[in-house]
Motif scaffolding. Structure first.
Motif, PDB file in Angstrom:
ATOM      1  N   LEU A  43     -26.111 -13.335  46.734  1.00 14.12           N
ATOM      2  CA  LEU A  43     -26.916 -14.539  46.611  1.00 14.12           C
ATOM      3  C   LEU A  43     -28.062 -14.566  47.627  1.00 14.12           C
ATOM      4  O   LEU A  43     -28.913 -15.449  47.581  1.00 14.12           O
ATOM      5  N   ARG A  44     -28.040 -13.617  48.553  1.00 19.39           N
ATOM      6  CA  ARG A  44     -29.050 -13.530  49.615  1.00 19.39           C
ATOM      7  C   ARG A  44     -29.106 -14.811  50.459  1.00 19.39           C
ATOM      8  O   ARG A  44     -30.166 -15.331  50.748  1.00 19.39           O
ATOM      9  N   VAL A  45     -27.916 -15.304  50.790  1.00 20.10           N
ATOM     10  CA  VAL A  45     -27.807 -16.462  51.673  1.00 20.10           C
ATOM     11  C   VAL A  45     -26.944 -16.062  52.868  1.00 20.10           C
ATOM     12  O   VAL A  45     -26.123 -15.156  52.758  1.00 20.10           O
ATOM     13  N   PRO A  46     -27.138 -16.741  53.986  1.00 16.95           N
ATOM     14  CA  PRO A  46     -26.293 -16.419  55.144  1.00 16.95           C
ATOM     15  C   PRO A  46     -24.825 -16.615  54.794  1.00 16.95           C
ATOM     16  O   PRO A  46     -24.468 -17.550  54.074  1.00 16.95           O
ATOM     17  N   GLY A  47     -23.996 -15.725  55.270  1.00 17.65           N
ATOM     18  CA  GLY A  47     -22.562 -15.863  55.038  1.00 17.65           C
ATOM     19  C   GLY A  47     -21.994 -17.021  55.816  1.00 17.65           C
ATOM     20  O   GLY A  47     -22.454 -17.347  56.905  1.00 17.65           O
ATOM     21  N   PHE A  48     -21.045 -17.673  55.235  1.00 19.15           N
ATOM     22  CA  PHE A  48     -20.343 -18.762  55.898  1.00 19.15           C
ATOM     23  C   PHE A  48     -18.909 -18.312  56.105  1.00 19.15           C
ATOM     24  O   PHE A  48     -18.373 -17.536  55.312  1.00 19.15           O
ATOM     25  N   ARG A  49     -18.303 -18.811  57.146  1.00 19.57           N
ATOM     26  CA  ARG A  49     -16.900 -18.483  57.400  1.00 19.57           C
ATOM     27  C   ARG A  49     -16.057 -19.087  56.284  1.00 19.57           C
ATOM     28  O   ARG A  49     -16.206 -20.258  55.944  1.00 19.57           O
ATOM     29  N   THR A  50     -15.209 -18.288  55.700  1.00 20.35           N
ATOM     30  CA  THR A  50     -14.310 -18.764  54.654  1.00 20.35           C
ATOM     31  C   THR A  50     -12.877 -18.382  54.991  1.00 20.35           C
ATOM     32  O   THR A  50     -12.630 -17.476  55.772  1.00 20.35           O
ATOM     33  N   ALA A  51     -11.968 -19.089  54.363  1.00 19.53           N
ATOM     34  CA  ALA A  51     -10.546 -18.792  54.491  1.00 19.53           C
ATOM     35  C   ALA A  51      -9.934 -18.925  53.106  1.00 19.53           C
ATOM     36  O   ALA A  51     -10.362 -19.767  52.316  1.00 19.53           O
ATOM     37  N   PRO A  52      -8.953 -18.090  52.784  1.00 19.47           N
ATOM     38  CA  PRO A  52      -8.326 -18.205  51.464  1.00 19.47           C
ATOM     39  C   PRO A  52      -7.684 -19.577  51.281  1.00 19.47           C
ATOM     40  O   PRO A  52      -7.107 -20.136  52.216  1.00 19.47           O
ATOM     41  N   ARG A  53      -7.789 -20.121  50.092  1.00 21.36           N
ATOM     42  CA  ARG A  53      -7.125 -21.392  49.758  1.00 21.36           C
ATOM     43  C   ARG A  53      -5.634 -21.114  49.558  1.00 21.36           C
ATOM     44  O   ARG A  53      -5.239 -20.055  49.090  1.00 21.36           O
ATOM     45  N   ASN A  54      -4.811 -22.096  49.891  1.00 13.62           N
ATOM     46  CA  ASN A  54      -3.360 -21.947  49.758  1.00 13.62           C
ATOM     47  C   ASN A  54      -2.878 -22.010  48.322  1.00 13.62           C
ATOM     48  O   ASN A  54      -1.877 -21.416  47.969  1.00 13.62           O
ATOM     49  N   GLY A  55      -3.548 -22.763  47.503  1.00  8.57           N
ATOM     50  CA  GLY A  55      -3.159 -22.889  46.099  1.00  8.57           C
ATOM     51  C   GLY A  55      -4.408 -23.046  45.270  1.00  8.57           C
ATOM     52  O   GLY A  55      -5.502 -23.227  45.814  1.00  8.57           O
ATOM     53  N   PRO A  56      -4.293 -22.974  43.970  1.00 10.05           N
ATOM     54  CA  PRO A  56      -5.502 -23.067  43.146  1.00 10.05           C
ATOM     55  C   PRO A  56      -6.163 -24.438  43.253  1.00 10.05           C
ATOM     56  O   PRO A  56      -5.496 -25.470  43.211  1.00 10.05           O
ATOM     57  N   THR A  57      -7.475 -24.423  43.423  1.00  9.50           N
ATOM     58  CA  THR A  57      -8.252 -25.652  43.454  1.00  9.50           C
ATOM     59  C   THR A  57      -8.556 -26.083  42.019  1.00  9.50           C
ATOM     60  O   THR A  57      -8.327 -25.332  41.062  1.00  9.50           O
TER      61      THR A  57
END
Length: 161
Positions: A43-57
């Motif tokens: 997407l050519r955007v700065p990366g943001f810190r992410t974390a895996p979700r515990n269950g499906p959103t």
């Protein structure tokens, strides 16, 4: 401490789909990639810190239903991405375009089709803001961040529904 965005990956017929959501469940980024880092780079955007979700959103559940044939499943999932008022207007018009229907960039913004094209090009939440439903006035597909074969597959999937 800043709460990281959550990320999930869904296997789809056209490859893995990464969905990144805010803490409230609104989609922040979405696209065909293997990881959130790969998604942000594409997407050519700065990366943001992410974390895996515990269950499906709700977003992942809706995407799963969409690929199973429930084409309107994505329509009510909240999205939130930065953009000018004009860009937000184009994205809203894209969200109002029903699955299986297409439009030109001129249909979206009759007086500024190039601005509509630019809004589609910087859309971070593809699939939920369905820029794959837009084409050039001459009938050409235009572009798509994840390749024209994915855009063609999505359009064919929606035309079957």
């Amino acid at each position: 401490m800043v709460t990281p965005l959550g990320s999930e990956v869904l296997d789809t017929p056209v490859g893995p789909l990464v969905i990144v959501t805010h803490a409230d469940g609104a989609v922040a980024a979405c696209g065909f990639a293997r990881t959130a880092e790969e998604l942000f780079a594409s997407l050519r955007v700065p990366g943001f810190r992410t974390a895996p979700r515990n269950g499906p959103t709700a977003a992942l559940t809706a995407a799963r239903a969409y690929f199973a044939g429930e084409l309107s499943a994505l329509d009510t999932v909240a999205v939130r991405q930065p953009g000018t008022p004009l860009t937000q207007q184009v994205w809203q018009r894209l969200r109002e375009l029903p699955a299986g229907k297409t439009a030109t960039y001129r249909d979206l913004l009759p007086t500024a089709p190039r601005a509509a094209g630019r809004a589609a090009a910087v859309n971070r939440v593809g699939l939920f803001v369905p820029c794959h439903r837009v084409h050039r006035v001459d009938g050409g597909l235009g572009g798509y961040s994840w390749g024209l074969s994915v855009k063609q597959w999505l359009r064919a999937h929606e035309s079957r529904g």
